[in-house]
Write a protein that holds these residues in place. Structure first.
Motif, PDB file in Angstrom:
ATOM      1  N   VAL A  22       0.858  -1.180   0.000  1.00  0.00           N
ATOM      2  CA  VAL A  22       0.000   0.000   0.000  1.00  0.00           C
ATOM      3  C   VAL A  22       0.894   1.230   0.000  1.00  0.00           C
ATOM      4  O   VAL A  22       1.758   1.383   0.866  1.00  0.00           O
ATOM      5  N   ILE A  23       0.689   2.099  -0.973  1.00  0.00           N
ATOM      6  CA  ILE A  23       1.498   3.308  -1.099  1.00  0.00           C
ATOM      7  C   ILE A  23       0.914   4.440  -0.265  1.00  0.00           C
ATOM      8  O   ILE A  23       1.651   5.198   0.381  1.00  0.00           O
ATOM      9  N   ALA A  24      -0.404   4.578  -0.259  1.00  0.00           N
ATOM     10  CA  ALA A  24      -1.067   5.627   0.516  1.00  0.00           C
ATOM     11  C   ALA A  24      -2.529   5.267   0.696  1.00  0.00           C
ATOM     12  O   ALA A  24      -3.068   4.423  -0.030  1.00  0.00           O
ATOM     13  N   THR A  25      -3.189   5.893   1.679  1.00  0.00           N
ATOM     14  CA  THR A  25      -4.596   5.574   1.960  1.00  0.00           C
ATOM     15  C   THR A  25      -5.462   6.836   2.127  1.00  0.00           C
ATOM     16  O   THR A  25      -6.512   6.793   2.755  1.00  0.00           O
ATOM     17  N   THR A  26      -5.027   7.938   1.586  1.00  0.00           N
ATOM     18  CA  THR A  26      -5.746   9.206   1.756  1.00  0.00           C
ATOM     19  C   THR A  26      -6.992   9.263   0.866  1.00  0.00           C
ATOM     20  O   THR A  26      -6.931   8.974  -0.327  1.00  0.00           O
ATOM     21  N   LYS A  27      -8.103   9.688   1.471  1.00  0.00           N
ATOM     22  CA  LYS A  27      -9.355   9.873   0.735  1.00  0.00           C
ATOM     23  C   LYS A  27      -9.715  11.355   0.700  1.00  0.00           C
ATOM     24  O   LYS A  27      -9.209  12.141   1.506  1.00  0.00           O
ATOM     25  N   ILE A  28     -10.602  11.715  -0.215  1.00  0.00           N
ATOM     26  CA  ILE A  28     -10.830  13.125  -0.526  1.00  0.00           C
ATOM     27  C   ILE A  28     -12.315  13.465  -0.496  1.00  0.00           C
ATOM     28  O   ILE A  28     -13.160  12.682  -0.916  1.00  0.00           O
ATOM     29  N   GLY A  29     -12.604  14.676  -0.006  1.00  0.00           N
ATOM     30  CA  GLY A  29     -13.953  15.229  -0.079  1.00  0.00           C
ATOM     31  C   GLY A  29     -13.865  16.719  -0.345  1.00  0.00           C
ATOM     32  O   GLY A  29     -12.859  17.357  -0.043  1.00  0.00           O
ATOM     33  N   GLN A  30     -14.922  17.275  -0.931  1.00  0.00           N
ATOM     34  CA  GLN A  30     -14.891  18.687  -1.316  1.00  0.00           C
ATOM     35  C   GLN A  30     -16.204  19.386  -1.000  1.00  0.00           C
ATOM     36  O   GLN A  30     -17.282  18.805  -1.147  1.00  0.00           O
ATOM     37  N   VAL A  31     -16.090  20.639  -0.570  1.00  0.00           N
ATOM     38  CA  VAL A  31     -17.225  21.553  -0.495  1.00  0.00           C
ATOM     39  C   VAL A  31     -17.085  22.495  -1.682  1.00  0.00           C
ATOM     40  O   VAL A  31     -16.091  23.223  -1.802  1.00  0.00           O
ATOM     41  N   HIS A  32     -18.040  22.476  -2.581  1.00  0.00           N
ATOM     42  CA  HIS A  32     -18.008  23.305  -3.786  1.00  0.00           C
ATOM     43  C   HIS A  32     -18.855  24.558  -3.539  1.00  0.00           C
ATOM     44  O   HIS A  32     -20.026  24.437  -3.154  1.00  0.00           O
ATOM     45  N   PHE A  33     -18.288  25.730  -3.747  1.00  0.00           N
ATOM     46  CA  PHE A  33     -19.044  26.951  -3.467  1.00  0.00           C
ATOM     47  C   PHE A  33     -18.704  28.060  -4.460  1.00  0.00           C
ATOM     48  O   PHE A  33     -17.674  28.018  -5.145  1.00  0.00           O
ATOM     49  N   MET A  34     -19.600  29.040  -4.527  1.00  0.00           N
ATOM     50  CA  MET A  34     -19.442  30.192  -5.416  1.00  0.00           C
ATOM     51  C   MET A  34     -19.233  31.441  -4.567  1.00  0.00           C
ATOM     52  O   MET A  34     -19.909  31.641  -3.548  1.00  0.00           O
ATOM     53  N   TYR A  35     -18.284  32.290  -5.034  1.00  0.00           N
ATOM     54  CA  TYR A  35     -17.934  33.513  -4.316  1.00  0.00           C
ATOM     55  C   TYR A  35     -17.443  34.528  -5.337  1.00  0.00           C
ATOM     56  O   TYR A  35     -16.567  34.216  -6.156  1.00  0.00           O
ATOM     57  N   SER A  36     -17.981  35.733  -5.319  1.00  0.00           N
ATOM     58  CA  SER A  36     -17.671  36.711  -6.360  1.00  0.00           C
ATOM     59  C   SER A  36     -16.833  37.890  -5.870  1.00  0.00           C
ATOM     60  O   SER A  36     -16.629  38.841  -6.619  1.00  0.00           O
ATOM     61  N   GLY A  37     -16.324  37.811  -4.654  1.00  0.00           N
ATOM     62  CA  GLY A  37     -15.581  38.931  -4.100  1.00  0.00           C
ATOM     63  C   GLY A  37     -14.080  38.826  -4.250  1.00  0.00           C
ATOM     64  O   GLY A  37     -13.554  38.081  -5.086  1.00  0.00           O
ATOM     65  N   SER A  38     -13.365  39.528  -3.391  1.00  0.00           N
ATOM     66  CA  SER A  38     -11.899  39.579  -3.403  1.00  0.00           C
ATOM     67  C   SER A  38     -11.310  38.245  -2.936  1.00  0.00           C
ATOM     68  O   SER A  38     -11.675  37.740  -1.864  1.00  0.00           O
ATOM     69  N   PHE A  39     -10.383  37.705  -3.730  1.00  0.00           N
ATOM     70  CA  PHE A  39      -9.757  36.441  -3.343  1.00  0.00           C
ATOM     71  C   PHE A  39      -8.883  36.613  -2.107  1.00  0.00           C
ATOM     72  O   PHE A  39      -8.799  35.721  -1.264  1.00  0.00           O
ATOM     73  N   SER A  40      -8.227  37.738  -1.987  1.00  0.00           N
ATOM     74  CA  SER A  40      -7.383  37.980  -0.804  1.00  0.00           C
ATOM     75  C   SER A  40      -8.229  37.985   0.468  1.00  0.00           C
ATOM     76  O   SER A  40      -7.800  37.471   1.509  1.00  0.00           O
ATOM     77  N   LYS A  41      -9.430  38.545   0.396  1.00  0.00           N
ATOM     78  CA  LYS A  41     -10.337  38.513   1.559  1.00  0.00           C
ATOM     79  C   LYS A  41     -10.787  37.082   1.848  1.00  0.00           C
ATOM     80  O   LYS A  41     -10.899  36.677   3.008  1.00  0.00           O
ATOM     81  N   LEU A  42     -11.053  36.320   0.774  1.00  0.00           N
ATOM     82  CA  LEU A  42     -11.482  34.933   0.963  1.00  0.00           C
ATOM     83  C   LEU A  42     -10.369  34.119   1.616  1.00  0.00           C
ATOM     84  O   LEU A  42     -10.639  33.291   2.509  1.00  0.00           O
ATOM     85  N   LYS A  43      -9.136  34.338   1.205  1.00  0.00           N
ATOM     86  CA  LYS A  43      -8.007  33.639   1.827  1.00  0.00           C
ATOM     87  C   LYS A  43      -7.884  33.999   3.301  1.00  0.00           C
ATOM     88  O   LYS A  43      -7.624  33.126   4.144  1.00  0.00           O
TER      89      LYS A  43
END
Length: 442
Positions: A109-130
């Motif tokens: 076994v090389i790795a066992t990491t699984k993935i999940g995502q929250v998909h969202f929309m945002y129209s403002g400043s990316f620096s503020k979002l960060k």
């Protein structure tokens, strides 16, 4: 025209069958008999099966076979396989026996990491979002503690959460990209529950983040869901032996066989039309074990084929080479499997399958499944590059053809003997069976 039915899910099983057979079958009585003949005589067991899914009217059986003689990392296995396609179990067993005498399968076994995502929309400043994400990330983790507590005690849980900017692909589109370790559980419900809590916290905290304008604070959550593409939940399986230990054929020397085999793999590496069928052969072995052990073969299929396209072109999952005087054949494949939860604790034959395998943990099951896939691929390529795929496959398919013609036990015995030295096809079986029956009536 059949009218739409209201309240179908609330009908009893008998009433559902009554409605279906009355509306869709020319002979409702025969249809009812065929549907009911697959009910289990044990009412408790039948109720268990009825409650696996919705609107159950019967059971759909698949053969549950076994492939013996698998030597994996020095340990012997007989592998359970649930599949309807003839020749798969026989081919896997034959390949397993071949490699058992040559050191068996080496897996890790090389790795066992699984993935999940929250998909969202945002129209403002990316620096503020960060800035917002940095401030809210600890709270995302804190608000899921009640869900992750037990998993963390066993060594699993949430590994990380990242903010991903996808606006180059889709306007205003961002993700919370989370990684998980779910240990022996498949983890779908755990991951999805965590993601939905992330989304709830993320949206509510955005409303009170002081750097956001009123417009920016209204983040739109599109969906929260795990991914079945798990390139970091990876297992490797390989076999190798001296070229001198390979089998000769009437037309190929051992070296020629190795070279032709490798060329067949090379073709699947560069030709997508061939690669799809090549990888389908791998999945014949993998899906059969995944299904027998109560795992989600559709998720495994989707993830494997996505992985086969990871470099921008669909390609072979397996690879082969000659290294000095040694023949090597290997595969790396993502397999997100579980041995606890879901059907593993409910389906009686899944329990049998896991006990047959020695009650493996998830990592061990990943390696067993990968070995089955590689064995199936080896068997298919061995046939393709020597006798051709149809000779062995059609002989295994012979019994299915005979059953289509309602052959008797005596007829089957004669036909099996006849086709030991004759090519099998649907028409040749039909002609031979007609001939046998004519002779019997003379």
């Amino acid at each position: 025209m059949i009218k739409p039915v209201k309240g179908f899910s609330k009908l009893s099983k008998s009433d559902k069958i009554e409605w279906i057979t009355t509306n869709y079958f020319s002979d409702p009585k025969t249809a009812k008999r065929l549907i009911k003949q697959y009910w289990n005589s044990d009412s408790k067991l039948q109720q268990l099966h009825d409650e696996f899914i919705e609107n159950t009217i019967s059971n759909y059986y698949l053969p549950f076979g076994v492939a013996p003689n698998f030597l994996i990392n020095g340990k012997s296995y007989t592998i359970p396989m649930a599949i309807e396609e003839s020749s798969v179990v026989a081919a896997a067993s034959k390949a397993a026996k071949f490699w058992m005498d040559r050191g068996g399968f080496k897996t890790k076994v090389i790795a066992t990491t699984k993935i999940g995502q929250v998909h969202f929309m945002y129209s403002g400043s990316f620096s503020k979002l960060k800035a917002f994400f940095k401030s809210v990330k600890p709270k995302l983790l804190e608000n899921t503690k009640h869900m992750t507590h037990n998993m963390e005690k066993r060594g699993g849980g949430i590994l990380d959460i990242e903010l991903i900017d996808k606006t180059e692909d889709l306007k205003d589109y961002y993700q919370l990209h989370a990684t998980f370790e779910t240990l022996d559980a498949m983890g779908a419900n755990f991951i999805n529950s965590c993601l939905e809590q992330f989304a709830k916290t993320f949206k509510s905290e955005a409303l009170i983040f002081e750097q956001f304008s009123e417009t920016e604070s209204h983040i739109q959550i599109v969906m929260s869901i795990l991914s079945n593409y798990v390139p970091n939940c990876l297992v490797r399986a390989e076999v190798s032996c001296l070229i001198s230990d390979l089998d000769e054929t009437p037309t190929l020397s051992k070296l020629e066989f190795a070279q032709k085999f490798i060329r067949a793999v090379n073709i699947a590496e560069v030709e997508p039309y061939r690669a799809v069928t090549h990888n389908k052969g791998i999945m014949n072995g993998i899906d059969a074990v995944v299904l027998a052990t109560g795992n989600d073969f559709r998720a495994i299929e989707a993830g494997a084929h996505a992985y086969a396209s990871r470099n921008g072109k669909y390609s072979s999952l397996s690879h082969a080479e000659i290294d000095g005087d040694t023949f090597k054949f290997w595969m790396e494949i993502p397999l997100a499997l579980g041995t606890v939860g879901g059907l593993t604790n409910l389906h009686p034959l899944v329990k049998i399958a896991l006990e047959m395998l020695g009650q493996p943990n998830a990592k061990e099951l990943m390696q067993i499944v990968a070995a089955a896939g590689l064995a199936q691929n080896f068997a298919a390529l061995r046939s393709l590059t020597t006798t051709g795929i149809q000779e062995g496959h059609m002989k295994m398919h012979l019994m299915n053809i005979l059953n289509q013609f309602n052959a008797t036990k005596e007829e089957k015995t004669k036909m099996v003997a006849y086709f030991k030295n004759n090519p099998v096809s649907h028409s040749s079986v039909e002609d031979a069976l007609i001939s046998i029956r004519l002779m019997a009536n003379e």
